[in-house]
Design a protein around this motif. Structure first.
Motif, PDB file in Angstrom:
ATOM      1  N   ALA A 195       0.843  -1.200   0.000  1.00  7.64           N
ATOM      2  CA  ALA A 195       0.000   0.000   0.000  1.00  7.64           C
ATOM      3  C   ALA A 195       0.876   1.247   0.000  1.00  7.64           C
ATOM      4  O   ALA A 195       1.848   1.348   0.756  1.00  7.64           O
ATOM      5  N   VAL A 196       0.532   2.187  -0.866  1.00  5.14           N
ATOM      6  CA  VAL A 196       1.256   3.454  -0.948  1.00  5.14           C
ATOM      7  C   VAL A 196       0.749   4.369   0.172  1.00  5.14           C
ATOM      8  O   VAL A 196      -0.464   4.518   0.367  1.00  5.14           O
ATOM      9  N   LEU A 232      -2.056   3.374  -5.852  1.00  5.81           N
ATOM     10  CA  LEU A 232      -2.579   3.142  -4.509  1.00  5.81           C
ATOM     11  C   LEU A 232      -1.952   1.904  -3.873  1.00  5.81           C
ATOM     12  O   LEU A 232      -1.701   1.879  -2.672  1.00  5.81           O
ATOM     13  N   ILE A 233      -1.732   0.889  -4.689  1.00  9.54           N
ATOM     14  CA  ILE A 233      -1.052  -0.339  -4.267  1.00  9.54           C
ATOM     15  C   ILE A 233       0.029  -0.619  -5.294  1.00  9.54           C
ATOM     16  O   ILE A 233      -0.252  -0.620  -6.500  1.00  9.54           O
ATOM     17  N   LYS A 234       1.250  -0.841  -4.860  1.00  3.22           N
ATOM     18  CA  LYS A 234       2.365  -1.094  -5.772  1.00  3.22           C
ATOM     19  C   LYS A 234       2.596  -2.595  -5.874  1.00  3.22           C
ATOM     20  O   LYS A 234       3.025  -3.245  -4.926  1.00  3.22           O
ATOM     21  N   LEU A 296      -5.244   4.827  -9.301  1.00  6.58           N
ATOM     22  CA  LEU A 296      -6.306   5.816  -9.432  1.00  6.58           C
ATOM     23  C   LEU A 296      -6.001   6.686 -10.640  1.00  6.58           C
ATOM     24  O   LEU A 296      -4.914   7.265 -10.734  1.00  6.58           O
ATOM     25  N   LEU A 297      -6.945   6.758 -11.572  1.00  9.26           N
ATOM     26  CA  LEU A 297      -6.808   7.599 -12.764  1.00  9.26           C
ATOM     27  C   LEU A 297      -7.889   8.668 -12.755  1.00  9.26           C
ATOM     28  O   LEU A 297      -9.080   8.354 -12.602  1.00  9.26           O
TER      29      LEU A 297
END
Length: 329
Positions: A195-196, A232-234, A296-297
């Motif tokens: 998680a970022v 959001l998640i790497k 997220l875009l």
């Protein structure tokens, strides 16, 4: 899926990979709107799953090194029937199990004269849309493929009457789809990674339910003219190239109202798409991300659909997507 496709990609012709996808009773390739297609796809899939029975086909042979493009032979013209198959070469690799994502190289061969109609081997563009799972493929094909080994080659008979010039069995396009299973990996169903933590506080807030489906709080966000790409998640997978096909779960909302207009989660299956066929914001936002990531875009009209309305998307809309990247190939 229509809500992510470029407006110029609606109605594209089927490729050999898409023909393979349909052959195995997987999610249909096409450009119909998600809302229009989801119920009909589910109905047809359920019907096909319970009614299709496979029968063995004889008279087709393949030679060559396992895992390489085979040389296929048969007496011509060959009488092709739908829902027929023949295992031409037994593989020597890992065994396919539930939840495996499988990549396959394929050749489409005319049953009339043996000519090669299409092939993925030369450009090394395997179809990796197959997931060995009863929820995503016809049960008859699931039973055939589960337990097969990598480097197996299977021929499927196809009598295609879907084109406008092939409306009867006498003028149907008949061919063999010769599929070689070349690799497998464990299929993701949601983003998996780290998680970022340093996400700007003014961006829309994303929360996930227990399955991984996202919900969105616009957080009084006011979009500008620039695109926003926020991981959001790497994920720890391979980097996505802008020339690849991506498998993803996603949800889309209108930035102006926060109203959801599309979601693969609601259809119960991920969507596979070429980055050359989607709106510019998707291509720019996903290229360079890694498999397993959630992104997220926030896409301005200039990188979405501009001044043209699309189904439930008004003209000049800024679009918000949360995308889980499950595979790239």
């Amino acid at each position: 899926m229509r809500h992510i496709l470029s407006k110029h990609q609606f109605g594209k012709a089927l490729s050999v990979c898409c023909a393979l996808t349909m052959c195995l009773g997987l999610a249909a390739c096409g450009s119909g709107s998600a809302s229009d297609s989801s119920s009909s796809n589910a109905s047809s899939s359920s019907s096909a799953s319970s009614s299709v029975k496979l029968s063995k086909m004889t008279g087709v042979e393949a030679k060559g090194e396992l895992g390489k493009k085979p040389t296929v032979s048969f007496s011509k013209p060959f009488d092709v029937q739908n829902n027929t198959y023949s295992v031409l070469q037994e593989g020597n690799g890992e065994t396919l199990q539930d939840g495996d994502r499988v990549c396959a190289q394929s050749i489409a061969i005319s049953a009339v004269n043996g000519s090669e109609l299409d092939s993925t081997w030369e450009k090394n563009t395997p179809d990796c849309s197959m997931v060995i799972r009863t929820s995503s493929m016809n049960s008859a094909y699931y039973n055939l493929l589960k337990g097969q080994k990598i480097n197996t080659t299977i021929a499927f008979g196809i009598k295609d009457t879907s084109t406008s010039t092939a409306t009867t069995s006498s003028n149907a396009t008949t061919y063999l789809m010769v599929m070689t299973l070349v690799s497998k990996s464990k299929a993701l169903t949601r983003a998996e990674g780290t998680a970022v933590t340093d996400i700007p506080s003014n961006l829309p807030k994303v929360t996930l339910d227990k399955t991984g489906k996202p919900s969105l709080d616009m957080n009084d966000y006011k979009p500008g003219s620039d695109m926003v790409v926020q991981t959001l998640i790497k994920g720890s997978g391979a980097e996505v190239k802008d020339t690849q096909t991506v498998s993803a779960n996603y949800t889309g909302w209108l930035a102006s109202t926060g109203k959801q207009f599309d979601s693969s989660w609601d259809r119960g299956t991920a969507t596979d798409f070429s980055l050359s066929q989607v709106i510019s914001g998707w291509k720019q936002g996903l290229a360079g991300q890694t498999v397993g990531s959630q992104v997220l875009l926030i896409i301005p009209p200039s990188l979405g659909y501009g001044s043209e309305a699309q189904s439930s998307i008004p003209a000049n809309s800024t679009l918000v997507f949360v995308v889980d990247i499950l595979a790239a190939y």
